[in-house]
Structures are given as C-alpha cells and as structure tokens.
Design an enzyme around this catalytic site. Sequence first.
Site, PDB file in Angstrom:
ATOM      1  N   SER A 127       0.852  -1.188   0.000  1.00  0.00           N
ATOM      2  CA  SER A 127       0.000   0.000   0.000  1.00  0.00           C
ATOM      3  C   SER A 127       0.881   1.228   0.000  1.00  0.00           C
ATOM      4  CB  SER A 127      -0.897   0.005   1.243  1.00  0.00           C
ATOM      5  OG  SER A 127      -1.486   1.279   1.457  1.00  0.00           O
TER       6      SER A 127
ATOM      7  N   TYR B 294      -2.742  -0.658  10.195  1.00  0.00           N
ATOM      8  CA  TYR B 294      -2.749  -0.986   8.773  1.00  0.00           C
ATOM      9  C   TYR B 294      -1.410  -0.642   8.132  1.00  0.00           C
ATOM     10  CZ  TYR B 294      -4.200  -0.952   3.863  1.00  0.00           C
ATOM     11  OH  TYR B 294      -4.299  -1.197   2.514  1.00  0.00           O
TER      12      TYR B 294
END
Length: 254
Positions: A138, A151
């Site tokens: 990501s 995350y």
Amino acid sequence: MFSLKEKNAIITGGGSGIGKAIALLFARQGAVVHIIELNSDNAQQAVDEIKQQGNEAFAYSADVSKQDQVLATIQQIGKVDILINNAGIAHVGNVENTSPADFDRVYDVNVKGAYNCLYAAIPLMKAQGGGAILNMASIASSVGIADRFAYSMSKGAIHAMSMSVARDYLKDKIRSNSISPARVHTPFVDGFIAKNYPGKEEEIFEKLSKSQPIGRMGQPDEVAALALYLCSDEAGFITGCDYPIDGGFIKLNN
C-alpha cells in the site's frame, strides 16, 4: 503477450475487489485460478464468473491467518506458478486508540496471512524450478497516512517481506515484487463509507476521490493489469521492486 497459459495462480482474497479483478484477468490470460477466501460464497461467485468466461478456476475456503489451513489448501493445489498475497483487512485508528486486539487482528490477517502463504508455496516453487510472487502492499508502506497505524504497520511488513523473499530466492528463480495502491474503488470502500458516514456517502466519496492528485480513485482492473505484467514471463527481469499505483499520491501530493 502476457499469456499465463498452463500456469497455476493462487490468489488470496480473490472473491471481491482487487483480488477478484486479478482472478478474472488471469483466467482470461489462460491461468488456472485458485481462489483462497474466508468468504466461500464470494469465492464461488468469482469462480462461477470465470467458468462462464470459459476458463478454469477453483474455490477454497480457508483462513489465511491459520497456517494449518493454508498448508493443507496449498498442498492440495500442488503446483504453484504464481502466488498473489492479496487478502487483507483495514483498521482506522492511531497508536493511542488501537487496542492490542485490533493490532493483533490486523497483524494476523495481513502479515501472518502472507507469511503463511509464502511458507507453504515457496518450497513448491523451488521444487518446480521457479515462480512469481506478488504481494499487495500500500502507499501506507511508503508515506504516513492519518489514523492508519496498524494498517500501515502491516503493509510496511508486506513490503519488507517482498524484498527479503526476492533476495533469498534469486538462485531458485523465484521472483518477488509488491504493488502499492492508493485508494481503489472497491465494495470495501463503499461499505466503509456507508458504515462510518451514513447519509453523507456521496460527499465522502467525492472527498476521498479528490484526495488523489489525479482526481479519482483507482479501479480494480487497473491494479489487475499491473499484476498481470509483473507475474508474466515478460517481467522475468523484475524482482525485488515495489510499484506504486496511486494516481500520483506519493510523489505529487505535496
């Protein structure tokens, strides 16, 4: 170009969103697709769509955070030419309001889940003379994203594992890369907005879209196209790399 004929491709989380887009595209390019999903209904729906295209696919219900389930599933599949570690979950919060349970849950699925699949698949790839691994990282592994502490931790780990595997298995002809998407319009995004901003869905969707320098969210098919290239023989000289697909977010969002 980009033929995956006679290749076995395992895609975790392949029943929806980016994973499903990858599964559908890889099948069209000739791969036999194996979807590992916690949600067996989603997995079977994706498999049915692939079969309607005239291609071959199989669904497996497994929790990637459980190594025994992953080992049994991948050993059942047997031949692994391509592994896509796509399954993952999100969490909203900074370090102060991320509980130990929240942290462990994200770690178990996003980090340990990828590790479990690597642990099961790499020996098979070594035995057959090589393979391609693609891990879904990501932009959060490269830049700070507000309220995404757990995350971001998990995606940083994905990036690091991708590089480590690339280094360790050069001589075994196993390539390992990662993709770092920014916001991509998936059912997960719609569900997140509906849950957290009821009545403001259109406003929040527009706000999130405009946070990308290019002015919109990415589409799952765009990520799938990059995944196809990186897992194809045409990318045989590429390993140990991370590829942002982010509408300019990392470099241009200043």
